[in-house]
Write a protein that holds these residues in place. Sequence first.
Motif, PDB file in Angstrom:
ATOM      1  N   UNK A 198      -1.145   2.794  13.862  1.00  0.00           N
ATOM      2  CA  UNK A 198      -2.360   2.365  13.171  1.00  0.00           C
ATOM      3  C   UNK A 198      -2.794   3.400  12.143  1.00  0.00           C
ATOM      4  N   UNK A 199      -2.974   2.952  10.914  1.00  0.00           N
ATOM      5  CA  UNK A 199      -3.410   3.833   9.828  1.00  0.00           C
ATOM      6  C   UNK A 199      -4.814   3.382   9.401  1.00  0.00           C
ATOM      7  N   UNK A 200      -5.777   4.296   9.296  1.00  0.00           N
ATOM      8  CA  UNK A 200      -7.119   3.899   8.836  1.00  0.00           C
ATOM      9  C   UNK A 200      -7.066   3.397   7.389  1.00  0.00           C
ATOM     10  N   UNK A 201      -7.845   2.369   7.091  1.00  0.00           N
ATOM     11  CA  UNK A 201      -7.833   1.769   5.746  1.00  0.00           C
ATOM     12  C   UNK A 201      -8.242   2.775   4.677  1.00  0.00           C
ATOM     13  N   UNK A 202      -9.087   3.739   5.026  1.00  0.00           N
ATOM     14  CA  UNK A 202      -9.545   4.730   4.042  1.00  0.00           C
ATOM     15  C   UNK A 202      -8.429   5.679   3.623  1.00  0.00           C
ATOM     16  N   UNK A 203      -7.336   5.710   4.389  1.00  0.00           N
ATOM     17  CA  UNK A 203      -6.196   6.581   4.065  1.00  0.00           C
ATOM     18  C   UNK A 203      -5.145   5.867   3.221  1.00  0.00           C
ATOM     19  N   UNK A 204      -5.480   4.688   2.726  1.00  0.00           N
ATOM     20  CA  UNK A 204      -4.513   3.881   1.983  1.00  0.00           C
ATOM     21  C   UNK A 204      -4.960   3.694   0.540  1.00  0.00           C
ATOM     22  N   UNK A 217       0.827  -1.213   0.000  1.00  0.00           N
ATOM     23  CA  UNK A 217       0.000   0.000   0.000  1.00  0.00           C
ATOM     24  C   UNK A 217       0.857   1.258   0.000  1.00  0.00           C
ATOM     25  N   UNK A 218       0.211   2.361  -0.376  1.00  0.00           N
ATOM     26  CA  UNK A 218       0.813   3.685  -0.239  1.00  0.00           C
ATOM     27  C   UNK A 218      -0.170   4.509   0.598  1.00  0.00           C
ATOM     28  N   UNK A 219       0.366   5.289   1.531  1.00  0.00           N
ATOM     29  CA  UNK A 219      -0.484   6.097   2.403  1.00  0.00           C
ATOM     30  C   UNK A 219      -0.791   7.412   1.688  1.00  0.00           C
ATOM     31  N   UNK A 220      -2.075   7.756   1.620  1.00  0.00           N
ATOM     32  CA  UNK A 220      -2.486   8.933   0.845  1.00  0.00           C
ATOM     33  C   UNK A 220      -2.841  10.135   1.711  1.00  0.00           C
ATOM     34  N   UNK A 221      -3.013   9.934   3.024  1.00  0.00           N
ATOM     35  CA  UNK A 221      -3.407  11.041   3.898  1.00  0.00           C
ATOM     36  C   UNK A 221      -2.673  10.977   5.224  1.00  0.00           C
ATOM     37  N   UNK A 222      -2.535  12.142   5.834  1.00  0.00           N
ATOM     38  CA  UNK A 222      -1.985  12.213   7.188  1.00  0.00           C
ATOM     39  C   UNK A 222      -0.485  12.434   7.229  1.00  0.00           C
ATOM     40  N   UNK A 223       0.055  12.250   8.426  1.00  0.00           N
ATOM     41  CA  UNK A 223       1.470  12.530   8.688  1.00  0.00           C
ATOM     42  C   UNK A 223       2.402  11.647   7.861  1.00  0.00           C
ATOM     43  N   UNK A 224       1.958  10.430   7.554  1.00  0.00           N
ATOM     44  CA  UNK A 224       2.818   9.472   6.842  1.00  0.00           C
ATOM     45  C   UNK A 224       2.506   9.429   5.343  1.00  0.00           C
TER      46      UNK A 224
END
Length: 150
Positions: free
Chosen positions: A105-111, A63-70
């Motif tokens: 923990x990263x929310x699934x909607x941010x991936x 996955x790639x993180x699309x939102x937030x600090x990461x």
Amino acid sequence: FFIQAARMKFSNSVSSSRRKSRKAHFGSDSGARRKLMSANLSKELQARHGGVRSMPIRKDDEVIITRGMYKTREGKVTAVYRKKFVVHIERIHREKANGATVPVGIPASSLCITKLKMDKDRKNLLDRKAKGRAGKTKSDIEEVTMSNVD
């Protein structure tokens, strides 16, 4: 007196109560949480799998993180923590005050899923979703949704 805003309700069999929605969400079982914890597929995966836009996330997906600090960080899913509605990704840790490192923990909607871990059940799901989308253009979908508005 108060004027209540007109709310659109499409189905009388589904409640629009905030209280009931929250109860259903936070009291959902693991199977329902699997579906709630879906992430978008990358543009190239969407093209490869017949326009399927999202899939329930699972361990070993990339996955790639699309939102937030990461944001923009990539990695492999190490755990899907359904109880907390979060996903743990390799190399995304933080240090606690006592020096211990814990996964964030990263929310699934941010991936956004960039590589799927394939097995026969997942292949079947992709085929089923693609078959449902086959032959539907954007204008067809808009017509159907607009016809339900009345």
